[in-house]
Design a protein around this motif. Structure first.
Motif, mmCIF file in Angstrom:
data_model
loop_
_atom_site.group_PDB
_atom_site.id
_atom_site.type_symbol
_atom_site.label_atom_id
_atom_site.label_comp_id
_atom_site.label_asym_id
_atom_site.label_seq_id
_atom_site.Cartn_x
_atom_site.Cartn_y
_atom_site.Cartn_z
ATOM 1 N N PRO A 1 0.825 -1.211 0.000
ATOM 2 C CA PRO A 1 0.000 0.000 0.000
ATOM 3 C C PRO A 1 0.861 1.264 0.000
ATOM 4 O O PRO A 1 1.882 1.337 0.698
ATOM 5 C CB PRO A 1 -0.805 -0.124 1.302
ATOM 6 N N GLU A 2 0.464 2.244 -0.783
ATOM 7 C CA GLU A 2 1.244 3.471 -0.897
ATOM 8 C C GLU A 2 1.354 4.208 0.429
ATOM 9 O O GLU A 2 2.322 4.927 0.664
ATOM 10 C CB GLU A 2 0.623 4.391 -1.958
ATOM 11 N N ASP A 3 0.336 4.047 1.291
ATOM 12 C CA ASP A 3 0.354 4.755 2.572
ATOM 13 C C ASP A 3 1.009 3.942 3.687
ATOM 14 O O ASP A 3 0.935 4.323 4.861
ATOM 15 C CB ASP A 3 -1.063 5.163 2.979
ATOM 16 N N ALA A 4 1.647 2.836 3.337
ATOM 17 C CA ALA A 4 2.339 2.048 4.356
ATOM 18 C C ALA A 4 3.490 2.853 4.933
ATOM 19 O O ALA A 4 4.158 3.605 4.203
ATOM 20 C CB ALA A 4 2.872 0.752 3.755
ATOM 21 N N PRO A 5 3.755 2.751 6.228
ATOM 22 C CA PRO A 5 4.899 3.470 6.794
ATOM 23 C C PRO A 5 6.189 2.961 6.169
ATOM 24 O O PRO A 5 6.376 1.752 6.000
ATOM 25 C CB PRO A 5 4.831 3.130 8.291
ATOM 26 N N HIS A 6 7.050 3.906 5.788
ATOM 27 C CA HIS A 6 8.327 3.549 5.167
ATOM 28 C C HIS A 6 8.108 2.512 4.064
ATOM 29 O O HIS A 6 8.711 1.436 4.043
ATOM 30 C CB HIS A 6 9.313 3.040 6.215
ATOM 31 N N ALA A 7 7.230 2.880 3.125
ATOM 32 C CA ALA A 7 6.813 1.945 2.081
ATOM 33 C C ALA A 7 7.995 1.434 1.265
ATOM 34 O O ALA A 7 7.980 0.294 0.798
ATOM 35 C CB ALA A 7 5.788 2.615 1.163
ATOM 36 N N ASP A 8 9.024 2.259 1.087
ATOM 37 C CA ASP A 8 10.195 1.810 0.316
ATOM 38 C C ASP A 8 10.918 0.678 1.037
ATOM 39 O O ASP A 8 11.331 -0.312 0.419
ATOM 40 C CB ASP A 8 11.147 2.967 0.044
ATOM 41 N N ALA A 9 11.055 0.803 2.366
ATOM 42 C CA ALA A 9 11.696 -0.259 3.147
ATOM 43 C C ALA A 9 10.835 -1.518 3.158
ATOM 44 O O ALA A 9 11.348 -2.637 3.015
ATOM 45 C CB ALA A 9 11.958 0.213 4.572
ATOM 46 N N VAL A 10 9.534 -1.348 3.318
ATOM 47 C CA VAL A 10 8.624 -2.492 3.335
ATOM 48 C C VAL A 10 8.692 -3.241 2.014
ATOM 49 O O VAL A 10 8.788 -4.481 1.983
ATOM 50 C CB VAL A 10 7.180 -2.035 3.628
ATOM 51 N N ALA A 11 8.674 -2.513 0.899
ATOM 52 C CA ALA A 11 8.732 -3.153 -0.417
ATOM 53 C C ALA A 11 10.042 -3.909 -0.594
ATOM 54 O O ALA A 11 10.063 -5.027 -1.137
ATOM 55 C CB ALA A 11 8.569 -2.103 -1.514
ATOM 56 N N THR A 12 11.139 -3.321 -0.129
ATOM 57 C CA THR A 12 12.435 -3.995 -0.238
ATOM 58 C C THR A 12 12.472 -5.245 0.623
ATOM 59 O O THR A 12 12.967 -6.299 0.197
ATOM 60 C CB THR A 12 13.564 -3.047 0.174
ATOM 61 N N ASP A 13 11.955 -5.158 1.845
ATOM 62 C CA ASP A 13 11.961 -6.317 2.739
ATOM 63 C C ASP A 13 11.157 -7.469 2.142
ATOM 64 O O ASP A 13 11.597 -8.625 2.165
ATOM 65 C CB ASP A 13 11.401 -5.937 4.110
ATOM 66 N N VAL A 14 9.981 -7.165 1.613
ATOM 67 C CA VAL A 14 9.144 -8.204 1.010
ATOM 68 C C VAL A 14 9.859 -8.811 -0.196
ATOM 69 O O VAL A 14 9.869 -10.037 -0.384
ATOM 70 C CB VAL A 14 7.774 -7.631 0.611
ATOM 71 N N ARG A 15 10.474 -7.956 -1.025
ATOM 72 C CA ARG A 15 11.184 -8.460 -2.207
ATOM 73 C C ARG A 15 12.351 -9.355 -1.795
ATOM 74 O O ARG A 15 12.539 -10.441 -2.368
ATOM 75 C CB ARG A 15 11.689 -7.307 -3.056
ATOM 76 N N VAL A 16 13.126 -8.942 -0.808
ATOM 77 C CA VAL A 16 14.275 -9.748 -0.375
ATOM 78 C C VAL A 16 13.811 -11.101 0.145
ATOM 79 O O VAL A 16 14.388 -12.151 -0.205
ATOM 80 C CB VAL A 16 15.087 -8.999 0.699
ATOM 81 N N LEU A 17 12.777 -11.123 0.970
ATOM 82 C CA LEU A 17 12.302 -12.389 1.519
ATOM 83 C C LEU A 17 11.746 -13.287 0.421
ATOM 84 O O LEU A 17 11.863 -14.513 0.486
ATOM 85 C CB LEU A 17 11.258 -12.129 2.595
ATOM 86 N N GLN A 18 11.171 -12.688 -0.610
ATOM 87 C CA GLN A 18 10.688 -13.471 -1.746
ATOM 88 C C GLN A 18 11.858 -14.013 -2.562
ATOM 89 O O GLN A 18 11.827 -15.159 -3.032
ATOM 90 C CB GLN A 18 9.773 -12.608 -2.615
ATOM 91 N N LEU A 19 12.904 -13.205 -2.713
ATOM 92 C CA LEU A 19 14.087 -13.650 -3.442
ATOM 93 C C LEU A 19 14.734 -14.859 -2.780
ATOM 94 O O LEU A 19 15.229 -15.770 -3.453
ATOM 95 C CB LEU A 19 15.115 -12.519 -3.525
ATOM 96 N N LEU A 20 14.746 -14.878 -1.459
ATOM 97 C CA LEU A 20 15.450 -15.913 -0.711
ATOM 98 C C LEU A 20 14.611 -17.165 -0.484
ATOM 99 O O LEU A 20 15.074 -18.102 0.166
ATOM 100 C CB LEU A 20 15.913 -15.360 0.637
ATOM 101 N N SER A 21 13.384 -17.213 -1.027
ATOM 102 C CA SER A 21 12.453 -18.303 -0.756
ATOM 103 C C SER A 21 12.457 -19.352 -1.858
ATOM 104 O O SER A 21 12.528 -19.031 -3.046
ATOM 105 C CB SER A 21 11.029 -17.757 -0.608
ATOM 106 N N ALA A 22 12.342 -20.612 -1.429
ATOM 107 C CA ALA A 22 12.117 -21.711 -2.363
ATOM 108 C C ALA A 22 10.615 -21.920 -2.534
ATOM 109 O O ALA A 22 9.807 -21.365 -1.784
ATOM 110 C CB ALA A 22 12.775 -22.982 -1.841
#
Length: 707
Positions: free
Chosen positions: A286-307
């Motif tokens: 969501p665009e109004d998420a707090p620190h949306a850039d950090a949240v998006a990066t965290d979700v992307r990293v965890l998705q990258l590291l997942s089987a």
């Protein structure tokens, strides 16, 4: 990474101040890859697969990309190759919140934009080349004399010998046994040759060798009996596309693989197509998420590291030969379960659609649980099978000291916490798993109410640790609070009470902290006898804050314990705080006296896990104290701001890529696994908790050094 590559890196970096020779680093560049395959794109454009633990397929070990202008299409590839690694990289970023990597560079013949996207088991590299011409008329013609050149070294089944090549017109198949890798081009190949990697004399020579070699020796074994391919692809209308595809012959027959390769080379042929494909795989934030850039990066990293199983690697494995570590490309249940719990908590608060992640993680833990209710040291994430490790004491004959009890505690906390979200067969299976898991916890809880001697979270010592006790307290409390039968919850509550009381045995009055451990045996290096308290501050012991917050749901955190927690979290953060003069980096070290991977620095290194853990502990203390109406909560709210700011984008511990490396040297050089999943999940959870507590983060410069 093959031994040849490790030795080559050793020659290049032996004696380096901050680089450990023989490793393959990911501290620069970006990753692409959801669903398993994980491809690293270096700023110089080169590619390397890190996804073996996630898929069981090895893929690209070495790569070099370039552009040739003035090529002779008769088959004689004349003209100079301008390798991208010799050109200036202008920028490298992700396209918005996706995993599409966009790299811009200036070459001697013009501007090249490189797009990289991993699509399932395939990776697509597309270039848009704005080749400079001497006259306007020439600039408007087709680029019929330009070629995209790719040197790709594939290692199917992680082998670099006994490899064969098959040619299928506009495709190359490289194979060992069951892994068959394919290379294709959207514009076909104008030239294609094989090449053997570094030879014995080159390996023994003091100088590193640059590949590919400019001239083939024209030996039959070089062209068809190696995994290295040098491909020249015509640039048409300023565009060219390279595709690599990793397959298992048993699951994907050759005809099917060639069909998929043909589909990829005909549909993923421009930047717009890649953007659409990347956006379709991206979790919406969501665009109004707090620190949306950090949240998006965290979700992307965890998705990258997942089987596909839902299990994750700790981080990209930079040290597959264990030259300077024990490897990182495995699933540890400690950090994986904590990541799963953090994702579940943050997802609900931030409005992320990640329920499927939670269910997938729960099922993965059910299939990997041992018969005694515990979980092993580490497993391969692609299938959950036992991975190499040194803490499988409960699988071996012996006293079980080489066992990390906190890993089982962390999984129990997650399963108990998400039980209410499960239904049907899944709920029944989780209930059954928790029942036997409680037996495993009980079996590793000593008569005095603390976990038995075992290995610690950092995997570098044995003893009876405050951190392990924290995970048991949280696990028992989570089970006591879960929707289970009265007998189970009453037993879990009684065990949680025992651990709560026994924590007093680890209190160090003189320092106002809980000890790192009670020594099971003498430690001559630290000057400790068996039974002594190791009074050093340990960032892992910050887990006591969240554990007591969970316990407060089922028990009473009395005033004396609250005072000790306040003292403990404040003192550990202060004692582990490090602000070197050499750079802007600052944060928490792992524990006092940590000598690992210092590389001559002479001081403990700063860890992003420890710093993010400090932020989460401070936020947990804020919540716990506010629930008690205690004014000291606002001190910890400010401390949350101080510490979380350090790991947010633009913070000194967060790289320009958005990644959080495991460690940093005092001069600011990132080191070890990058990105590391654990601090990204801690950051995600702390951002959500801080926002829920109305803590404003990033409004001021961190002021810990001034306290």
């Amino acid at each position: 990474m093959q031994l040849r590559d490790a030795l080559d890196d050793y020659k290049r970096h032996e004696g380096h101040d901050t680089r450990f020779p023989g490793e393959r680093r990911s501290t620069t560049g970006l990753f692409s890859g959801f669903d398993g395959r994980l491809v690293h794109v270096d700023p110089d454009g080169s590619l390397r697969d890190f996804g073996y633990p996630l898929t069981g397929r090895n893929g690209i070990d070495r790569c070099r990309l370039g552009l040739r202008v003035g090529a002779d299409r008769s088959g004689d590839s004349s003209g100079e190759v301008y390798w991208f690694d010799a050109s200036d990289t202008v920028s490298q970023t992700y396209h918005e919140a996706t995993a599409l990597v966009v790299t811009e560079r200036e070459t001697p013949v013009g501007t090249v934009t490189q797009y990289d996207l991993t699509v399932g088991d395939a990776h697509v590299t597309h270039i848009d080349a704005d080749i400079e011409r001497e006259s306007e008329s020439e600039s408007e013609r087709e680029y019929d004399d330009a070629e995209f050149v790719a040197y790709v070294g594939l290692a199917p089944n992680a082998q670099d010998t006994r490899i064969g090549q098959l040619r299928h017109g506009d495709a190359v198949e490289v194979y060992h046994t069951d892994e068959h890798d394919f290379v294709g081009s959207a514009t076909g190949f104008s030239d294609l040759t094989g090449q053997v990697p570094a030879r014995f004399d080159e390996l023994l020579d003091a100088a590193a060798v640059d590949l590919p070699r400019p001239v083939s020796e024209d030996r039959y074994e070089e062209d068809r009996l190696s995994g290295d391919v040098v491909a020249s692809m015509p640039v048409e209308s300023g565009r060219a596309t390279l595709v690599t595809l990793l397959t298992d012959e048993n699951a994907t027959p050759r005809d099917a693989a060639l069909g998929r390769l043909d589909e990829l080379t005909s549909t993923h042929v421009d930047a717009d197509a890649l953007r659409r494909a990347a956006e379709a795989e991206t979790v919406a934030v969501p665009e109004d998420a707090p620190h949306a850039d950090a949240v998006a990066t965290d979700v992307r990293v965890l998705q990258l590291l997942s089987a596909a199983t839902g299990l994750r690697i700790a981080g990209p494995d930079f040290d597959p030969y264990y030259a300077h570590s024990g490897g990182y490309g495995y699933t540890w249940f400690r950090d994986d379960a904590e990541i799963s719990l953090f994702v579940d908590e943050a997802s609900e608060y931030l409005g992320l659609d990640l329920d499927a992640w939670t269910e997938r993680s729960a099922r993965a833990y059910l299939t990997t649980q041992e018969a005694d209710g515990t979980w092993p040291h580490r497993v391969w994430p692609h299938d959950g099978s036992l991975a190499p490790g040194w803490a499988n004491g409960r699988l071996e004959a012996g006293d079980g000291v080489d066992y990390q009890a906190d890993q089982t505690g962390s999984v129990v906390t997650f399963l108990a916490s998400v039980l209410g979200e499960a239904d049907g067969d899944l709920r029944e299976e989780v209930v059954a798993a928790l029942d036997v898991a409680l037996d495993g916890l009980d079996d590793t809880l000593a008569d005095d109410g603390r976990p038995i001697a075992c290995q610690n979270a950092w995997e570098d010592m044995n003893g009876r640790f405050s951190h392990t006790a924290a995970t048991f307290l949280e696990a028992y409390a989570a089970v006591a609070a879960a929707d289970l039968d009265e007998e189970t919850t009453a037993h879990a509550k009684a065990q949680a009470d025992r651990v709560y009381d026994a924590l007093d045995d680890l209190w160090v009055e003189e320092r106002g902290i809980y000890a790192l451990r009670e020594c099971e045996e003498a430690d001559e290096e630290e000057g400790l006898a068996a039974g002594d308290l190791d009074e050093r501050a340990d960032s892992a012991a910050l887990a006591l804050a969240a554990a007591h917050r969970e316990y407060a749901r089922v028990g009473d955190v009395d005033d004396a314990r609250l005072d000790r927690l306040v003292s403990h979290v404040e003192a550990v953060v202060d004692d582990l705080w490090h602000d070197p003069a050499e750079s802007d980096v600052k944060g928490l070290v792992r524990y006092e006296g940590d000598g690992w991977r210092q590389r001559g620095q002479g001081h403990e290194k700063i860890w992003t896990v420890s710093t993010a853990w400090g932020a989460h502990a401070a936020a947990s203390m804020t919540a716990l104290l506010r629930e008690e109406g205690d004014s000291r909560a606002e001190f910890f709210a400010a401390r949350t701001d101080d510490l979380l700011s350090l790991v947010l984008p633009d913070g000194p511990l967060c790289m320009d890529t958005g990644y959080l490396p495991e460690q940093l040297f005092d001069d600011g050089t990132p080191d070890s696994a990058t990105p590391l999943g654990w601090p990204h999940a801690l950051r995600l959870a702390t951002v959500a908790l801080a926002d829920e507590l109305d803590i404003t983060v990033g409004a001021k410069t961190p002021a810990l050094a001034d306290d």
